[in-house]
Design a protein around this motif. Structure first.
Motif, PDB file in Angstrom:
ATOM      1  N   UNK A  26       0.848  -1.198  -0.195  1.00 16.05           N
ATOM      2  CA  UNK A  26      -0.126  -0.068   0.348  1.00 16.05           C
ATOM      3  C   UNK A  26       0.882   1.289   0.058  1.00 16.05           C
ATOM      4  N   UNK A  27       0.447   2.435  -0.374  1.00 16.37           N
ATOM      5  CA  UNK A  27       0.975   3.467  -0.692  1.00 16.37           C
ATOM      6  C   UNK A  27       1.736   3.597   0.825  1.00 16.37           C
ATOM      7  N   UNK A  28       2.108   5.195   0.820  1.00 14.86           N
ATOM      8  CA  UNK A  28       2.625   5.708   1.996  1.00 14.86           C
ATOM      9  C   UNK A  28       2.373   7.240   2.650  1.00 14.86           C
ATOM     10  N   UNK A  29       2.165   7.416   3.218  1.00 12.72           N
ATOM     11  CA  UNK A  29       1.148   8.138   3.828  1.00 12.72           C
ATOM     12  C   UNK A  29       2.102   9.571   4.430  1.00 12.72           C
ATOM     13  N   UNK A  30       2.199  11.060   3.552  1.00 15.25           N
ATOM     14  CA  UNK A  30       3.462  11.958   4.468  1.00 15.25           C
ATOM     15  C   UNK A  30       2.271  12.802   5.367  1.00 15.25           C
ATOM     16  N   UNK A  31       0.679  12.341   4.917  1.00  9.02           N
ATOM     17  CA  UNK A  31      -0.084  13.457   6.483  1.00  9.02           C
ATOM     18  C   UNK A  31      -1.263  12.460   6.954  1.00  9.02           C
ATOM     19  N   UNK A  32      -0.340  10.783   7.715  1.00 10.21           N
ATOM     20  CA  UNK A  32      -1.824  10.173   8.140  1.00 10.21           C
ATOM     21  C   UNK A  32      -1.096   9.079   7.822  1.00 10.21           C
ATOM     22  N   UNK A  33      -2.016   7.968   8.019  1.00 10.21           N
ATOM     23  CA  UNK A  33      -1.885   6.767   8.628  1.00 10.21           C
ATOM     24  C   UNK A  33      -1.484   5.617   7.056  1.00 10.21           C
ATOM     25  N   UNK A  34      -0.101   5.226   7.302  1.00 11.23           N
ATOM     26  CA  UNK A  34      -0.265   4.674   5.819  1.00 11.23           C
ATOM     27  C   UNK A  34      -0.693   3.390   6.148  1.00 11.23           C
ATOM     28  N   UNK A  35      -1.560   2.984   4.595  1.00  8.51           N
ATOM     29  CA  UNK A  35      -2.572   1.790   4.105  1.00  8.51           C
ATOM     30  C   UNK A  35      -2.077   0.944   4.725  1.00  8.51           C
ATOM     31  N   UNK A  36      -2.995  -0.362   4.183  1.00 13.09           N
ATOM     32  CA  UNK A  36      -3.043  -1.952   5.465  1.00 13.09           C
ATOM     33  C   UNK A  36      -3.062  -2.541   3.901  1.00 13.09           C
ATOM     34  N   UNK A  37      -2.240  -3.878   3.527  1.00 15.73           N
ATOM     35  CA  UNK A  37      -2.594  -5.220   3.041  1.00 15.73           C
ATOM     36  C   UNK A  37      -2.935  -6.227   3.600  1.00 15.73           C
ATOM     37  N   UNK A  38      -3.987  -7.030   3.770  1.00 14.72           N
ATOM     38  CA  UNK A  38      -4.622  -7.962   4.338  1.00 14.72           C
ATOM     39  C   UNK A  38      -4.970  -8.884   3.249  1.00 14.72           C
ATOM     40  N   UNK A  39      -4.900 -10.360   3.309  1.00 14.12           N
ATOM     41  CA  UNK A  39      -4.952 -11.758   2.864  1.00 14.12           C
ATOM     42  C   UNK A  39      -5.202 -12.402   3.855  1.00 14.12           C
ATOM     43  N   UNK A  40      -6.498 -13.350   3.126  1.00 16.03           N
ATOM     44  CA  UNK A  40      -7.633 -13.379   3.871  1.00 16.03           C
ATOM     45  C   UNK A  40      -7.884 -14.754   3.024  1.00 16.03           C
ATOM     46  N   UNK A  41      -8.241 -16.138   3.557  1.00 11.70           N
ATOM     47  CA  UNK A  41      -8.774 -16.843   2.679  1.00 11.70           C
ATOM     48  C   UNK A  41     -10.457 -17.494   3.936  1.00 11.70           C
ATOM     49  N   UNK A  52      -3.858 -20.323   4.770  1.00 16.84           N
ATOM     50  CA  UNK A  52      -3.116 -19.873   4.498  1.00 16.84           C
ATOM     51  C   UNK A  52      -0.800 -20.381   4.116  1.00 16.84           C
ATOM     52  N   UNK A  53      -0.285 -20.065   3.609  1.00 19.04           N
ATOM     53  CA  UNK A  53       1.156 -21.082   3.448  1.00 19.04           C
ATOM     54  C   UNK A  53       1.874 -20.073   3.339  1.00 19.04           C
ATOM     55  N   UNK A  54       2.966 -20.010   3.705  1.00 20.54           N
ATOM     56  CA  UNK A  54       4.268 -18.807   3.163  1.00 20.54           C
ATOM     57  C   UNK A  54       4.808 -18.976   2.805  1.00 20.54           C
ATOM     58  N   UNK A  55       5.503 -19.441   1.737  1.00 18.27           N
ATOM     59  CA  UNK A  55       6.838 -20.249   1.359  1.00 18.27           C
ATOM     60  C   UNK A  55       8.256 -20.194   1.042  1.00 18.27           C
TER      61      UNK A  55
END
Length: 122
Positions: A26-41, A52-55
């Motif tokens: 997600x993009x950076x924020x100069x005046x606020x909160x950074x975004x989120x990345x959500x991975x779900x099943x 969910x597997x991370x290999x």
């Protein structure tokens, strides 16, 4: 009955040289909160929930790839937290396992599990 669709994101393979890179962010924020990345099943209503597997990568000639899970740095306050947890069970079950295990070794020492805290300057 059936399955929903399938999404494949791949950088492709390489016959000579390095394969590509996949970056999800997600993009950076100069005046606020950074975004989120959500991975779900998905959930299962008549079977088990999704997995969910991370290999990391395998190597046949040198060390295999590493897997890092890092929290965000706080440059003027605290860094972020990392949570590893098993969800609560229902009324007729047990909560899930937490397993931390290093692999076995064919010739040499097996891996190391190290749990510790960082150094404090004050």
């Amino acid at each position: 009955a059936g399955s929903s669709g399938l999404l494949i994101f791949s950088s492709g393979s390489a016959k000579s040289g390095n394969s590509g890179t996949l970056i999800f962010g997600s993009g950076a924020a100069t005046d606020g909160r950074g975004g989120s990345v959500i991975i779900g099943v998905g959930s299962g209503t008549s079977g088990i929930g999704g997995l969910i597997s991370f290999l990391s990568g395998r190597s046949t000639v040198v060390t295999g790839g590493s897997l890092s899970l890092l929290s965000g740095e706080g440059t003027s306050t605290s860094s972020g937290s990392v949570y590893v947890l098993s969800a609560n069970s229902g009324s007729d079950g047990a909560s899930g396992f937490l397993v931390f295990s290093s692999g076995s070794a064919q010739g040499g020492n097996s891996g190391l599990i190290n749990i510790g805290t960082g150094a404090a300057s004050e």
